[in-house]
Scaffold this motif. Structure first.
Motif, PDB file in Angstrom:
ATOM      1  N   GLY A  63       0.815  -1.210   0.000  1.00 29.66           N
ATOM      2  CA  GLY A  63       0.000   0.000   0.000  1.00 29.66           C
ATOM      3  C   GLY A  63       0.847   1.258   0.000  1.00 29.66           C
ATOM      4  O   GLY A  63       0.526   2.250  -0.671  1.00 29.66           O
ATOM      5  N   TRP A  64       1.953   1.231   0.741  1.00 34.99           N
ATOM      6  CA  TRP A  64       2.838   2.402   0.783  1.00 34.99           C
ATOM      7  C   TRP A  64       3.559   2.607  -0.542  1.00 34.99           C
ATOM      8  O   TRP A  64       3.790   3.754  -0.960  1.00 34.99           O
ATOM      9  CB  TRP A  64       3.841   2.277   1.931  1.00 34.99           C
ATOM     10  N   PHE A  65       3.914   1.512  -1.228  1.00 37.86           N
ATOM     11  CA  PHE A  65       4.501   1.669  -2.555  1.00 37.86           C
ATOM     12  C   PHE A  65       3.526   2.398  -3.479  1.00 37.86           C
ATOM     13  O   PHE A  65       3.912   3.284  -4.244  1.00 37.86           O
ATOM     14  CB  PHE A  65       4.856   0.302  -3.152  1.00 37.86           C
ATOM     15  N   ALA A  66       2.242   2.003  -3.410  1.00 41.41           N
ATOM     16  CA  ALA A  66       1.232   2.644  -4.252  1.00 41.41           C
ATOM     17  C   ALA A  66       1.027   4.101  -3.851  1.00 41.41           C
ATOM     18  O   ALA A  66       0.920   4.990  -4.702  1.00 41.41           O
ATOM     19  CB  ALA A  66      -0.087   1.874  -4.161  1.00 41.41           C
ATOM     20  N   VAL A 111       8.242   2.814   4.120  1.00 42.04           N
ATOM     21  CA  VAL A 111       7.565   1.568   3.746  1.00 42.04           C
ATOM     22  C   VAL A 111       7.555   0.615   4.932  1.00 42.04           C
ATOM     23  O   VAL A 111       8.304  -0.362   4.989  1.00 42.04           O
ATOM     24  CB  VAL A 111       8.255   0.931   2.523  1.00 42.04           C
ATOM     25  N   ARG A 112       6.680   0.895   5.868  1.00 41.58           N
ATOM     26  CA  ARG A 112       6.514   0.047   7.045  1.00 41.58           C
ATOM     27  C   ARG A 112       5.025  -0.078   7.342  1.00 41.58           C
ATOM     28  O   ARG A 112       4.206   0.697   6.845  1.00 41.58           O
ATOM     29  CB  ARG A 112       7.246   0.646   8.250  1.00 41.58           C
ATOM     30  N   VAL A 113       4.663  -1.062   8.151  1.00 46.44           N
ATOM     31  CA  VAL A 113       3.249  -1.318   8.441  1.00 46.44           C
ATOM     32  C   VAL A 113       2.713  -0.240   9.392  1.00 46.44           C
ATOM     33  O   VAL A 113       3.289   0.011  10.443  1.00 46.44           O
ATOM     34  CB  VAL A 113       3.073  -2.709   9.066  1.00 46.44           C
ATOM     35  N   ALA A 136      -6.674  -2.082  -3.536  1.00 44.35           N
ATOM     36  CA  ALA A 136      -7.376  -1.030  -4.285  1.00 44.35           C
ATOM     37  C   ALA A 136      -6.393   0.047  -4.736  1.00 44.35           C
ATOM     38  O   ALA A 136      -6.484   0.561  -5.857  1.00 44.35           O
ATOM     39  CB  ALA A 136      -8.469  -0.415  -3.426  1.00 44.35           C
ATOM     40  N   LEU A 137      -5.435   0.383  -3.878  1.00 46.20           N
ATOM     41  CA  LEU A 137      -4.407   1.356  -4.246  1.00 46.20           C
ATOM     42  C   LEU A 137      -3.531   0.815  -5.372  1.00 46.20           C
ATOM     43  O   LEU A 137      -3.173   1.543  -6.308  1.00 46.20           O
ATOM     44  CB  LEU A 137      -3.556   1.697  -3.025  1.00 46.20           C
ATOM     45  N   GLU A 138      -3.203  -0.468  -5.301  1.00 46.85           N
ATOM     46  CA  GLU A 138      -2.448  -1.095  -6.388  1.00 46.85           C
ATOM     47  C   GLU A 138      -3.220  -1.001  -7.705  1.00 46.85           C
ATOM     48  O   GLU A 138      -2.661  -0.653  -8.752  1.00 46.85           O
ATOM     49  CB  GLU A 138      -2.199  -2.565  -6.083  1.00 46.85           C
ATOM     50  N   ASP A 139      -4.518  -1.340  -7.649  1.00 42.29           N
ATOM     51  CA  ASP A 139      -5.359  -1.282  -8.845  1.00 42.29           C
ATOM     52  C   ASP A 139      -5.264   0.084  -9.511  1.00 42.29           C
ATOM     53  O   ASP A 139      -5.127   0.192 -10.735  1.00 42.29           O
ATOM     54  CB  ASP A 139      -6.833  -1.525  -8.476  1.00 42.29           C
ATOM     55  N   ALA A 140      -5.369   1.132  -8.686  1.00 49.66           N
ATOM     56  CA  ALA A 140      -5.378   2.491  -9.218  1.00 49.66           C
ATOM     57  C   ALA A 140      -4.113   2.788 -10.015  1.00 49.66           C
ATOM     58  O   ALA A 140      -4.166   3.349 -11.121  1.00 49.66           O
ATOM     59  CB  ALA A 140      -5.535   3.486  -8.068  1.00 49.66           C
ATOM     60  N   VAL A 141      -2.971   2.414  -9.471  1.00 44.43           N
ATOM     61  CA  VAL A 141      -1.696   2.692 -10.135  1.00 44.43           C
ATOM     62  C   VAL A 141      -1.569   1.884 -11.430  1.00 44.43           C
ATOM     63  O   VAL A 141      -1.201   2.426 -12.489  1.00 44.43           O
ATOM     64  CB  VAL A 141      -0.524   2.386  -9.187  1.00 44.43           C
ATOM     65  N   ASP A 178       5.408  -4.522  -5.187  1.00 44.86           N
ATOM     66  CA  ASP A 178       5.568  -3.128  -5.617  1.00 44.86           C
ATOM     67  C   ASP A 178       4.884  -2.961  -6.969  1.00 44.86           C
ATOM     68  O   ASP A 178       5.281  -3.579  -7.964  1.00 44.86           O
ATOM     69  CB  ASP A 178       7.059  -2.787  -5.726  1.00 44.86           C
ATOM     70  N   CYS A 179       3.836  -2.135  -7.011  1.00 42.70           N
ATOM     71  CA  CYS A 179       3.056  -1.954  -8.235  1.00 42.70           C
ATOM     72  C   CYS A 179       3.720  -1.023  -9.239  1.00 42.70           C
ATOM     73  O   CYS A 179       3.208  -0.832 -10.347  1.00 42.70           O
ATOM     74  CB  CYS A 179       1.657  -1.451  -7.901  1.00 42.70           C
ATOM     75  N   GLY A 180       4.845  -0.405  -8.882  1.00 45.94           N
ATOM     76  CA  GLY A 180       5.557   0.458  -9.824  1.00 45.94           C
ATOM     77  C   GLY A 180       5.169   1.917  -9.717  1.00 45.94           C
ATOM     78  O   GLY A 180       4.372   2.306  -8.859  1.00 45.94           O
TER      79      GLY A 180
END
Length: 439
Positions: free
Chosen positions: A70-73, A118-120, A335-340, A418-420
């Motif tokens: 999620g933080w990557f996104a 990038v931590r929980v 959902a954040l990954e999807d967006a990216v 990591d979604c990029g």
């Protein structure tokens, strides 16, 4: 023309006709993130419009845990720094079996080190929505806008379809792309033909408790297991603690759900009356405005993998695409990954339909895996939903001796995906063959 309960001819009598490059239905995490991602990627230079049926940003769910993926996104969206500095990070989770007294401890980070950001962290849901919304141009989100119909039309000689949307106030909106981010009971998903979400047989009470003078709760995720129940709590700041209770669905939910007083009474007096005093103390401090009790639904992973998640320039994201149980805390993160991934696919495709198809192909396998992993994780941790006798005993043995030690660490690895990034990428010009010429 493909009809979804309306007719494109309604445009002739509508009180207003609006043109938009991209229309996103739903102003939750998936919707706002998708709008921002499109803006960052430069895919929608003209206009992105988000339709939210409520009068303001929704805050249902109190808080959510944001894992590294999620933080990557969020970093790709350009808002991670706004949230990471506000919420405490934690790496440890403790699970206590109240029936045996045994406690198991594991760390989310393991040997991975991707930087402080990038931590929980457990994050206030409303704060996340506001962080995303603040980055959008004024007028991007249209509140009190309820979708009632979906059609498509193709003009004579046109190479692509136009999506025609009807709102309950008579407004008609024409768009090149439609993204359904309208939650578990998505109208867009239904129009596409995706299967209806199924019940997991479990429900979850979620709350946010406030301690004005400080709570003193250790910065870690604490979970407590007992017959048919899983409870947990985690601090999100010095004053706020997020808590949850997952239970096998019971008839009392129908009467108590929606009434915070009845919900808290059911939790403290009946369901969780045997939980540790520290947990009950947190529950009793709940903010009534952030309390919910709802069944946990999911879409069959096979449907996620093979179902109609796209039709021309129409697709879905977040819970509208792959609703899942919260047992791996991946609903918001995915959902954040999807967006990216969606914004990047649209920005690099020659046509909206190609971009949508590329996005769905990229997301299907990961989404199906997350749905299946979350369901398995919850079912096992719950001791097998509504499973008793020898089978129930075997599930608990598997949970206590194998799952937490060997399986869950493998599942946790998926949280480091990591979604990029969203670096704008110009669309390459069409290839000109040797039998073609340009003027």
């Amino acid at each position: 023309m493909a009809s979804g309960g309306g007719n494109a001819a309604a445009a002739a009598t509508a009180k207003d006709v609006v043109d938009a490059e991209v229309v996103i239905v739903g102003g939750g995490i998936a919707g706002l993130a998708s709008a921002l991602a499109l803006r960052r990627a430069g895919a929608a230079a003209r206009r992105v419009l988000v339709l939210e049926r409520h009068a303001g940003l929704r805050a249902t769910g109190a808080a959510l845990t944001v894992f590294p993926n999620g933080w990557f996104a969020l970093r790709a969206l350009g808002v991670a720094h706004k949230l990471a500095s506000r919420y405490d990070a934690y790496e440890t989770s403790k699970v206590t079996n109240l029936e045996t007294g045994a406690t198991q401890v594991f760390r989310f980070a393991g040997n991975k080190n991707k930087g402080e950001e990038v931590r929980v962290r457990a994050v206030d849901r409303k704060a996340l929505l506001e962080a995303l919304a603040e980055e959008l141009p004024p007028g991007t989100v249209r509140f009190s806008s309820k979708l009632v119909s979906i059609d498509t039309e193709r003009a004579a000689g046109a190479s692509s379809e136009t999506v025609v949307l009807g709102l309950d106030d008579g407004t008609v909106i024409r768009a090149k792309v439609l993204i359904g981010c309208d939650g578990v009971h998505s109208m867009v998903a239904r129009w596409l033909g995706l299967s209806e979400p199924a019940s997991s047989g479990r429900s979850a009470v979620r709350g946010l408790s406030v301690f004005p003078d400080g709570h003193g709760v250790k910065r870690e995720l604490r979970q407590f297991l007992s017959e048919g129940l899983r409870a947990g709590m985690v601090p999100i700041s010095d004053t706020d603690v997020y808590w949850f209770l997952v239970n096998n669905s019971i008839p009392a939910e129908e009467e108590a759900a929606g009434d915070p007083v009845k919900t808290l009474r059911e939790v403290t007096d009946n369901l969780a009356g045997h939980m540790p005093a520290e947990y009950l103390d947190v529950v009793r401090r709940s903010d009534h405005g952030n309390l919910s009790w709802a069944p946990l639904l999911y879409r069959n992973p096979v449907s996620v993998l093979l179902g109609a998640a796209a039709r021309g320039p129409v697709t879905v994201a977040g819970d509208a695409f792959h609703p899942m149980t919260p047992d791996m805390a991946q609903g918001g993160c995915s959902a954040l990954e999807d967006a990216v991934v969606l914004a990047r696919a649209l920005s690099r495709a020659a046509t909206p339909a190609e971009g949508v198809a590329a996005y769905v192909a990229r997301r299907r396998w990961r989404a199906a895996w997350l749905v299946a992993g979350a369901y398995l994780s919850g079912w096992v941790q719950q001791g097998g939903t509504n499973v008793g006798g020898v089978r129930g005993w075997m599930v608990k043995v598997f949970r206590d001796w194998i799952f937490y030690r060997f399986v869950f660490p493998r599942l946790a690895d998926t949280m480091w995906f990591d979604c990029g990034d969203l670096t704008p990428s110009p669309v390459p010009p069409p290839t000109v063959g040797k039998n073609h010429h340009t003027e």
